[in-house]
Enzyme design. Structure first.
Site, PDB file in Angstrom:
ATOM      1  N   SER A  14       0.832  -1.200   0.000  1.00 50.70           N
ATOM      2  CA  SER A  14       0.000   0.000   0.000  1.00 50.70           C
ATOM      3  C   SER A  14       0.872   1.258   0.000  1.00 50.70           C
ATOM      4  CB  SER A  14      -0.925   0.009   1.213  1.00 50.70           C
ATOM      5  OG  SER A  14      -0.144  -0.008   2.407  1.00 50.70           O
ATOM      6  N   ARG A  15       2.134   1.069   0.376  1.00 49.81           N
ATOM      7  CA  ARG A  15       3.022   2.234   0.423  1.00 49.81           C
ATOM      8  C   ARG A  15       4.439   1.843   0.054  1.00 49.81           C
ATOM      9  NH1 ARG A  15       1.807   3.093   6.613  1.00 49.81           N
ATOM     10  NH2 ARG A  15       2.408   0.916   6.413  1.00 49.81           N
ATOM     11  N   TYR A 161      17.144  -6.312  12.965  1.00 45.69           N
ATOM     12  CA  TYR A 161      16.643  -6.224  11.585  1.00 45.69           C
ATOM     13  C   TYR A 161      17.532  -7.003  10.631  1.00 45.69           C
ATOM     14  CZ  TYR A 161      15.518  -4.142   7.046  1.00 45.69           C
ATOM     15  OH  TYR A 161      15.187  -3.961   5.724  1.00 45.69           O
ATOM     16  N   ALA A 164      17.626 -10.847  10.913  1.00 46.01           N
ATOM     17  CA  ALA A 164      16.457 -11.471  10.295  1.00 46.01           C
ATOM     18  C   ALA A 164      16.607 -11.502   8.776  1.00 46.01           C
ATOM     19  CB  ALA A 164      15.189 -10.718  10.692  1.00 46.01           C
TER      20      ALA A 164
END
Lengths: 255, 359, 483
Positions: A14-15, A161, A164
């Protein structure tokens, strides 16, 4: 690159990068499933933009950290379109890249790592399990997972972050080995800093300039810069490539 | 769209003078969406082909069910029990199963038939005295051809028109009486029936040494082919014989190409040359395709015929026939059945296997 | 430039009517001249061959004949030889098979006719091969000698390159005179072979001929059938029926009809390490000559219970067929062949609607199709041209009973199973009429001397002349040294 008649599922579109990817595919004739978790208005805008660009799109809500919702997303897609050609695992757990206010290692909890693993890896793992039956039946398909160039070079150590994302690359390679004999390809795209996105909105000018200085192409990526390589990996042009990670960061990392 | 809306739209569409591709395609896609939703076996077929209404851009891409599908599947949007009429396929059955087409109402079928028949067969005539070489639809309630001919008779037959069939078959006495009468009155006459019936009639006439000279403007309509029902004739031979026996010139001998699995028929403009060019009204379109990929072949290439018949709304609009053909500017040439090929080695092919396994 | 097929010893090319066969493949057109003999010419040719066969061939030693055949085969194996080069150039164009496939296939096939293999061939059928050359003592007493026919007529069919060589060489090994009729779909290989034989050994070259007539030309066919001592015929059942009917009652007619071969995969072969390899082998058998051989698999029975499920196995095969399309592209199909494949695919698709897991894999645009079924399916041919079915079964032991009703169509079964299973299944399959059990990847490459359709390639062709003990004993009394 012609994606006429192709059904492309992009999570978190959506963005930001996801939206750019969705619109780019639609511009080449694809039908895009615009997945979002909250921002239905933004998703609808992306859908409208896709249609204007010459393709087709539909918005489907699903939280990628929920196995059930992912299954529902896949089921709905198959119900409407009867097949899935391409999956872009773009959604991840929201993360703010703030070098001045990041958690140093000794301040991190395992749960911080776990959250990022759930966001990046669990969602991709669950999505792959959910779409696999549909892809296996056709003995063709392309999965593109969004990683990060920080994996190769943690200019700033965002431990949780980046760990992962590193796992995501290993996951993708193993999946590529397993799915190759079935005609399905799995690759990663690893962007660097991309601006403007939610994650990078707060990044200070000083940081951006530091990165620019080290980048051969002398600028920061826009979301549109990431779309080409993603589409390349989704298309027949890369039909003999699998298990690869494309670094799209202006040459900051060369691998 | 509901069934009622579809029917109304179709009747209006058929009544129009002609329609362009831009008008045909949207209606075709609407009907496809209706069939996708209401005809579950067809939906499964479409999903296997990875086609849904969402992804359909043009009538040309609508998945065409192979004609055999009617034997394997019940293809009906309405509840089969609620059908006004059921037409069943003739020809080879599969384990004794015949394909069925359910019609919730015959209004569309009838309008389609009447509109086209008027234009293609009746032409300058409003009514003609007719003779039908086929059983009545009471005798054959599941035959689409019986219904077709009944419609022709009722709508366009002038006084005295009749069936030339009785319980024992062709009523030669009545037939010859009608033919003689027509010859004498000098008023144009129309003879309609199955191609094989004409062969039987002409053989009988040859046996009796009888020929007639039907008046100018008379017409013959034959349909259905000969296979298994009478001796086989070359097309040219057949139409030469018709001309010789009945005095109807070949260009007034019209062949109708139709099937149970459609609600619209194709005609030619006479059979002065064979094979003739067939064409249909504006609510049916045809394609020549590669039978395996479904891909449309260029004009002039031989392929398999696909028909998209909007009038066949309750079953499936698009059908992949077993007939080979070539597309032309003004229609198509029908080239007969496309047989499966034999293996080029010593590997068994399906046809041979079935034959051997049954025998 | 037109190629010339046929081999007609003792006939002037100008005296024969030649017809032109045209092969149009992807834009290239090849013309081949084929000879059409008159009934008189066929009769004369038959007579001459029978004569030479009686006078010369029967007195040749089998070992001399195998040496000549070996020399001819050596030429065809030599990639620099002109005939081999012609084969590599024209056979792909004429048959449509991929050039690489033809090249590799020819070499593999021809290797089974080298001298070492030919000796095996002979030894397989004759315990004492000398019995073909001279009278040998028989186990039951007395003496026997095997004689091949003076004229063996071959009526070949199909376009698998080189297939006629099998029966032609069999005929030569039993010292028969041979006249073979080539199929219109591939008229060259047998012709070239005959020419090479004649070049190496002119006398042997007078004992064979290669002719042609259009399929269905029963008169021409009759001319040869009337002259032959033995007929070997290939083709579909209708063709074979009418050939057999028109063969004189005093002439034996051996027919080789179409078959449905298949594969079996045990759960023992379906672990995560080996399953892919097995699928690769299975796919190779499917791809060879686009399934046109009697030994080509149409379907696979795959056992449940392994780490890799039958459905996954089917998916592996599907991808393998996709990969093989890169390596050995399938030949383009005529509309009739495409209709055949389409009909099979559509029938499988319809079936898949009624069963949850059944599926048809592969796009209609792909040059292959794999159907997967969990239902209790019977033996049935596929649509050919790289279409196959994978049937999931509880246990392989259930399969022989299921295929038993189709004995007339059984020939080869390719098996991937553990040793004890192989032995057990072999017994069960043999009992229902399977005549050849091979490994996967070998289904389409039989060993030299395999019993084609369970028959004896050489023994079936000969008659045994025996000198009974009674004759020997009686003759004793008439010797001039009798006591």
């Amino acid at each position: 690159m012609n994606f006429d008649g192709k059904i492309v599922l992009v999570t978190g579109s959506s963005r930001g990068i996801g939206a750019a990817i969705a619109k780019a595919f639609a511009g080449e004739g694809a039908t895009v499933i615009v997945n979002y978790v909250q921002n239905v208005d933004a998703a609808d805008e992306v859908v409208a933009a896709c249609k204007e660009a010459g393709g087709d799109a539909t918005a489907i809500q699903a939280d990628v950290t929920s196995g059930e919702q992912i299954q529902a997303l896949v089921d709905q897609t198959l119900m409407d379109f009867a097949k899935i050609d391409i999956v872009v695992n773009n959604a991840f757990k929201p993360y703010t890249f703030d070098p001045d206010n990041r958690k140093q290692f000794w301040d991190l909890e395992w749960q911080d790592y776990q959250d990022q693993l759930d966001g990046a890896l669990f969602s991709t793992y669950t999505m792959c399990q959910a779409v696999l039956p549909a892809l296996k039946k056709r003995t063709q398909g392309s999965i593109i997972n969004m990683a990060s160039d920080l994996v190769a070079r943690p200019t700033i150590p965002y431990h949780d972050y980046t760990t992962a994302k590193s796992a995501l690359i290993g996951f993708s390679r193993n999946l590529a080995m397993e799915l190759g004999p079935l005609g399905i390809r799995v690759n990663c795209v690893a962007p660097g800093l991309v601006y403007p996105t939610d994650a990078s909105r707060k990044t200070k000018e000083r940081i951006k300039e530091m990165i620019v200085a080290q980048t051969p192409m002398r600028r920061i990526a826009s979301p549109e810069d990431i779309t080409g390589p993603v589409m390349f990996l989704a298309s027949d042009w890369s039909r003999f490539m699998t298990g690869q990670t494309l670094y799209v960061d202006g040459g900051l990392v060369m691998k | 769209m509901t069934e009622a809306q579809i029917i109304k739209t179709l009747l209006d569409f058929i009544a129009a003078d002609g329609t362009t591709d831009d008008e045909f395609s949207p209606l075709a896609l609407e009907i496809f969406a209706y069939q996708f939703e209401n005809n579950i076996p067809y939906q499964r077929f479409c999903r296997q082909r990875e086609k849904t209404p969402r992804t359909m851009q043009s009538w040309r891409n609508i998945p065409a069910v192979p004609i055999n599908g009617y034997k394997d599947l019940t293809l009906s949007c309405c509840d089969p029990e609620a059908a006004e009429r059921i037409f069943m396929t003739s020809g080879t059955t599969k384990n004794g199963v015949r394909g069925k087409c359910h019609h919730p109402t015959l209004s569309v079928y009838d309008t389609s038939m009447i509109t086209a028949f008027r234009q293609r067969f009746m032409q300058e005539h409003t009514k003609l005295r007719m003779g039908i070489l086929f059983p009545t639809e009471q005798t054959m309630p599941n035959s689409s051809l019986a219904h077709y001919l009944a419609l022709a008779l009722n709508e366009f037959g002038s006084d005295g028109s009749r069936y030339l069939f009785n319980d024992d078959g062709l009523d030669h006495e009545q037939l010859f009486a009608e033919l003689d009468r027509a010859e004498q009155t000098g008023k144009p006459y129309a003879l309609l029936g199955a191609s094989f019936s004409f062969v039987h009639v002409m053989d009988k006439m040859s046996h009796l040494g009888k020929t007639v000279s039907l008046p100018e403007g008379s017409r013959i309509l034959d349909t259905g082919g000969f296979k298994g029902q009478s001796r086989e004739l070359e097309l040219n031979e057949f139409y030469d014989l018709l001309e010789a026996r009945f005095g109807v010139p070949r260009d007034h001998c019209i062949n109708m190409y139709g099937m149970t699995e459609l609600s619209t028929e194709f005609y030619d403009w006479g059979n002065a040359t064979c094979p003739s060019v067939k064409s249909g009204p504006h609510w049916i379109r045809s394609q020549i395709v590669n039978p395996l990929t479904g891909e449309e072949l260029p004009k002039g290439d031989k392929g398999i015929l696909v028909h998209c018949d909007l009038a066949h709304f309750n079953c499936v609009s698009s059908i992949l026939t077993e007939d080979a053909g070539i597309e032309l500017d003004d229609g198509f040439l029908l080239l007969g059945r496309a047989e499966g090929a034999e293996a080029k080695g010593c590997s068994m092919a399906v046809d041979e296997f079935l034959k051997a396994a049954q025998g | 430039m037109a190629l010339r097929a046929g081999y007609l010893p003792g006939i002037n090319a100008n005296d024969v009517e030649w017809q032109t066969l045209t092969y149009d493949r992807d834009g290239q057109a090849i013309e081949v001249l084929v000879p059409l003999l008159s009934d008189e010419q066929m009769k004369d040719l038959s007579g001459r061959i029978k004569e030479v066969s009686r006078q010369h061939l029967k007195s040749m030693a089998v070992s001399d004949i195998t040496a000549t055949i070996d020399a001819a085969i050596a030429r065809l194996l030599d990639r620099n030889d002109t005939y081999r080069q012609q084969a590599e150039e024209y056979l792909p164009l004429i048959t449509g098979y991929d050039a690489e496939m033809v090249r590799l296939g020819l070499t593999g096939y021809l290797k089974t006719f080298r001298q070492s293999e030919l000796r095996r061939f002979v030894a397989e059928d004759f315990v004492n091969p000398k019995i073909l050359d001279e009278f040998q003592p028989l186990p039951k007493g007395g003496y026997g000698r095997a004689y091949g026919p003076d004229l063996l007529a071959h009526i070949w069919a199909g376009n698998v390159p080189g297939l006629p060589l099998w029966s032609l060489i069999s005929g030569l090994l039993v010292k028969a005179g041979n006249i073979g009729k080539v199929p219109s779909t591939e008229p060259l290989m047998a012709s070239w072979f005959a020419h090479i034989i004649a070049e190496i050994d002119p006398k042997l070259g007078q004992c064979l001929a290669v002719v042609w007539w259009k399929g269905g030309d029963v008169d021409r066919e009759q001319a040869l059938l009337n002259q032959a001592d033995l007929v070997m015929a290939y083709g579909n059942n209708d063709t074979l029926h009418q050939i057999r009917d028109r063969t004189p009652i005093t002439t034996r007619c051996l027919t080789y009809s179409h078959k449905v071969s298949f594969g079996m995969v045990s759960k023992a072969a379906l672990d995560t390490g080996k399953a892919w390899e097995v699928a690769h082998q299975a796919a190779y058998d499917i791809v060879r000559y686009d399934q046109q051989g009697c030994y080509s698999p149409h379907l696979f029975f795959v056992e449940q219970g392994g780490a890799v499920t039958p459905q996954e196995f089917a998916q592996y095969i599907a991808n393998e067929l996709d990969c093989f399309e890169e390596k050995f592209p399938r030949r383009s199909l005529s509309i009739e062949e495409a209709s055949g494949v389409a009909a099979w695919r559509q029938s499988e698709e319809m079936k898949s609607f009624f069963a949850e897991n059944n599926a048809v894999m592969g796009d209609a645009n792909d040059a292959w199709s794999v159907a997967y079924s969990e239902a209790e399916e019977d033996l049935a041919p596929s649509g050919l041209n790289r279409t196959a079915k994978v049937i999931s079964v509880k246990q392989l032991d259930d399969v022989p009973a299921r295929i038993a009703p189709y004995k007339a169509f059984l020939q080869t079964v390719g098996i991937a199973a553990a040793p004890e299973e192989l032995q057990r299944l072999a017994g069960m399959l043999g009992a229902v009429g399977v005549t050849r059990i091979s490994a996967l990847e070998h289904m389409t490459a039989p060993e030299a001397g395999w019993h084609h359709d369970g028959r004896f390639n050489l023994l079936d062709l000969v008659t045994m002349t025996e000198v009974e003990r009674s004759a020997e004993t009686a003759a004793e009394a008439f010797s001039d040294y009798v006591d």
